[in-house]
Design a protein around this motif. Sequence first.
Motif, PDB file in Angstrom:
ATOM      1  N   GLU A  11       5.171  29.496  44.079  1.00  0.00           N
ATOM      2  CA  GLU A  11       3.937  29.409  44.841  1.00  0.00           C
ATOM      3  C   GLU A  11       3.347  30.779  45.034  1.00  0.00           C
ATOM      4  OE1 GLU A  11       4.201  28.392  49.047  1.00  0.00           O
ATOM      5  OE2 GLU A  11       6.376  28.413  48.888  1.00  0.00           O
ATOM      6  N   ILE A  12       2.038  30.795  45.238  1.00  0.00           N
ATOM      7  CA  ILE A  12       1.312  32.036  45.436  1.00  0.00           C
ATOM      8  C   ILE A  12       0.127  31.739  46.346  1.00  0.00           C
ATOM      9  CG2 ILE A  12      -0.032  31.633  43.328  1.00  0.00           C
ATOM     10  CD1 ILE A  12      -0.236  34.648  42.942  1.00  0.00           C
ATOM     11  N   GLY A  13      -0.196  32.676  47.220  1.00  0.00           N
ATOM     12  CA  GLY A  13      -1.359  32.522  48.079  1.00  0.00           C
ATOM     13  C   GLY A  13      -1.058  31.825  49.392  1.00  0.00           C
ATOM     14  N   GLU A  14      -2.078  31.781  50.232  1.00  0.00           N
ATOM     15  CA  GLU A  14      -1.973  31.148  51.544  1.00  0.00           C
ATOM     16  C   GLU A  14      -3.194  30.266  51.780  1.00  0.00           C
ATOM     17  OE1 GLU A  14      -1.633  34.251  54.401  1.00  0.00           O
ATOM     18  OE2 GLU A  14       0.375  34.869  53.747  1.00  0.00           O
ATOM     19  N   GLY A  15      -3.023  29.296  52.675  1.00  0.00           N
ATOM     20  CA  GLY A  15      -4.116  28.408  53.010  1.00  0.00           C
ATOM     21  C   GLY A  15      -3.766  26.967  52.707  1.00  0.00           C
ATOM     22  N   SER A  16      -4.782  26.142  52.555  1.00  0.00           N
ATOM     23  CA  SER A  16      -4.549  24.740  52.238  1.00  0.00           C
ATOM     24  C   SER A  16      -3.900  24.626  50.866  1.00  0.00           C
ATOM     25  CB  SER A  16      -5.875  23.974  52.289  1.00  0.00           C
ATOM     26  OG  SER A  16      -6.855  24.633  51.506  1.00  0.00           O
ATOM     27  N   ARG A  35      -3.639  29.768  38.578  1.00  0.00           N
ATOM     28  CA  ARG A  35      -2.880  30.116  39.777  1.00  0.00           C
ATOM     29  C   ARG A  35      -3.506  31.292  40.531  1.00  0.00           C
ATOM     30  NH1 ARG A  35       1.685  32.133  39.136  1.00  0.00           N
ATOM     31  NH2 ARG A  35       2.767  31.291  40.951  1.00  0.00           N
ATOM     32  N   GLU A  36      -3.831  32.356  39.815  1.00  0.00           N
ATOM     33  CA  GLU A  36      -4.344  33.548  40.491  1.00  0.00           C
ATOM     34  C   GLU A  36      -5.722  33.289  41.089  1.00  0.00           C
ATOM     35  OE1 GLU A  36      -5.192  38.289  39.626  1.00  0.00           O
ATOM     36  OE2 GLU A  36      -4.188  37.056  38.121  1.00  0.00           O
ATOM     37  N   ARG A  41      -7.799  31.610  47.876  1.00  0.00           N
ATOM     38  CA  ARG A  41      -8.115  30.862  49.094  1.00  0.00           C
ATOM     39  C   ARG A  41      -7.107  29.772  49.425  1.00  0.00           C
ATOM     40  NH1 ARG A  41     -14.618  29.989  49.761  1.00  0.00           N
ATOM     41  NH2 ARG A  41     -15.230  32.166  49.395  1.00  0.00           N
ATOM     42  N   HIS A  42      -6.136  29.571  48.554  1.00  0.00           N
ATOM     43  CA  HIS A  42      -5.247  28.429  48.722  1.00  0.00           C
ATOM     44  C   HIS A  42      -3.792  28.806  48.472  1.00  0.00           C
ATOM     45  CE1 HIS A  42      -8.737  25.771  48.813  1.00  0.00           C
ATOM     46  NE2 HIS A  42      -9.206  26.464  47.796  1.00  0.00           N
ATOM     47  N   ARG A  43      -2.930  27.995  49.017  1.00  0.00           N
ATOM     48  CA  ARG A  43      -1.505  28.060  48.703  1.00  0.00           C
ATOM     49  C   ARG A  43      -1.302  27.231  47.441  1.00  0.00           C
ATOM     50  NH1 ARG A  43       3.376  25.430  52.356  1.00  0.00           N
ATOM     51  NH2 ARG A  43       5.123  26.398  51.230  1.00  0.00           N
ATOM     52  N   VAL A  44      -1.009  27.882  46.332  1.00  0.00           N
ATOM     53  CA  VAL A  44      -0.966  27.228  45.026  1.00  0.00           C
ATOM     54  C   VAL A  44       0.490  27.052  44.599  1.00  0.00           C
ATOM     55  CG1 VAL A  44      -1.723  27.315  42.630  1.00  0.00           C
ATOM     56  CG2 VAL A  44      -3.179  28.261  44.439  1.00  0.00           C
ATOM     57  N   VAL A  71       8.887  17.969  46.015  1.00  0.00           N
ATOM     58  CA  VAL A  71       8.476  19.374  46.006  1.00  0.00           C
ATOM     59  C   VAL A  71       7.664  19.690  47.262  1.00  0.00           C
ATOM     60  CG1 VAL A  71       6.954  21.041  44.859  1.00  0.00           C
ATOM     61  CG2 VAL A  71       8.565  19.687  43.506  1.00  0.00           C
ATOM     62  N   MET A  72       6.728  18.820  47.587  1.00  0.00           N
ATOM     63  CA  MET A  72       5.927  19.034  48.795  1.00  0.00           C
ATOM     64  C   MET A  72       6.815  19.048  50.033  1.00  0.00           C
ATOM     65  SD  MET A  72       2.606  16.654  47.814  1.00  0.00           S
ATOM     66  CE  MET A  72       1.853  16.795  49.442  1.00  0.00           C
ATOM     67  N   ASP A  73       7.747  18.129  50.109  1.00  0.00           N
ATOM     68  CA  ASP A  73       8.665  18.093  51.249  1.00  0.00           C
ATOM     69  C   ASP A  73       9.460  19.386  51.349  1.00  0.00           C
ATOM     70  OD1 ASP A  73       7.871  15.532  51.932  1.00  0.00           O
ATOM     71  OD2 ASP A  73       9.529  14.555  50.879  1.00  0.00           O
ATOM     72  N   GLY A  74      10.011  19.817  50.205  1.00  0.00           N
ATOM     73  CA  GLY A  74      10.871  20.991  50.196  1.00  0.00           C
ATOM     74  C   GLY A  74      10.155  22.261  50.589  1.00  0.00           C
ATOM     75  N   LEU A  75       8.844  22.310  50.340  1.00  0.00           N
ATOM     76  CA  LEU A  75       8.060  23.494  50.677  1.00  0.00           C
ATOM     77  C   LEU A  75       7.292  23.327  51.984  1.00  0.00           C
ATOM     78  CD1 LEU A  75       6.711  24.422  47.124  1.00  0.00           C
ATOM     79  CD2 LEU A  75       8.557  25.536  48.409  1.00  0.00           C
ATOM     80  N   GLY A  76       7.539  22.223  52.672  1.00  0.00           N
ATOM     81  CA  GLY A  76       6.902  22.009  53.963  1.00  0.00           C
ATOM     82  C   GLY A  76       5.416  21.734  53.877  1.00  0.00           C
ATOM     83  N   VAL A  77       4.981  21.089  52.802  1.00  0.00           N
ATOM     84  CA  VAL A  77       3.569  20.772  52.604  1.00  0.00           C
ATOM     85  C   VAL A  77       3.329  19.340  53.050  1.00  0.00           C
ATOM     86  CG1 VAL A  77       1.725  20.495  50.919  1.00  0.00           C
ATOM     87  CG2 VAL A  77       3.346  22.400  50.698  1.00  0.00           C
ATOM     88  N   GLU A  78       2.535  19.178  54.093  1.00  0.00           N
ATOM     89  CA  GLU A  78       2.257  17.843  54.612  1.00  0.00           C
ATOM     90  C   GLU A  78       1.189  17.144  53.793  1.00  0.00           C
ATOM     91  OE1 GLU A  78       3.040  14.622  56.769  1.00  0.00           O
ATOM     92  OE2 GLU A  78       4.098  16.539  56.990  1.00  0.00           O
ATOM     93  N   ARG A  79       0.176  17.922  53.348  1.00  0.00           N
ATOM     94  CA  ARG A  79      -0.952  17.323  52.633  1.00  0.00           C
ATOM     95  C   ARG A  79      -1.478  18.327  51.615  1.00  0.00           C
ATOM     96  NH1 ARG A  79      -6.587  15.767  54.410  1.00  0.00           N
ATOM     97  NH2 ARG A  79      -6.991  13.690  53.507  1.00  0.00           N
TER      98      ARG A  79
END
Length: 279
Positions: A11-16, A35-36, A41-44, A71-79
Amino acid sequence: MVMIDGLACEEIGEGSAVVLVHAGIADRRMWRRQREVLSARHRVISYDWRGYGESADPVGEVVHHRDLLRVMDGLGVERAVLVGGSMGGSHAVEAALVAPDRVAGLVLIASGLSGHVWPEDMLAQARERVHSTVPADRLALYRSGTAERVLAEDVGAFARAHVLWQVAGPDRGVDDLDPEVWELAVAMMCGVFERSWSCPPVSERHLSAEGRLGEVGCPALVVNGLADVPGIQEVSGLLVEGIRGARRLDLAGTGHLPPLERPAEVNAALVGFLAGLGW
């Protein structure tokens, strides 16, 4: 890179969150030009399917949409917004059907669709242009996972033929692809076939999504390459017709991997789609 239940993720970046799901003829490297740009603007997040790239070999049945949600669960991504290429798009649609509250939007690029039956003329063309590059007896052994060894020349011939037919497109040639795109596509596809031919066939389970597209409730963008295999382009039409409000972007002179071949156009479409969601 981190491993989540055997799945190689980065992953790279922060945000939604935006999750990139690669094609079945590739690995997560196909997103190198997205990705870059998106990470401004986003968590990619990108990952390799189970049995692909740097991920572990499958053990038992593989359910790709569950791995995506894992993958989403493991990285704590709800949506997240899910961006899927080829059969990665199919996995994203399945995830949206089973966990609609977790999918804010879909971008489906040269997408497949679970439950869809590929037309016979497309399968015949694949046999003629791709499968014929490897002697039938050896190809049967490779597909059954029973070959004593996999010949590098067979992997290379099969991969190059597949890239020519699908990534370039059935009516184009090697010279129609940028050399860097050709080289990476061949390298990724060599990895796919070398690995899959060296082990027993993987058991996969999918939803049958073709008849359920009306249940997809999130915004969707469908990206289609006008030089792609016609049978695959037909799926883009099914997705636009079946998903309420879905928008379509056709890219001229583009085959099956638009993120590699037309990164500027794909990136602009992704940035615009995400901005339109307020994501």
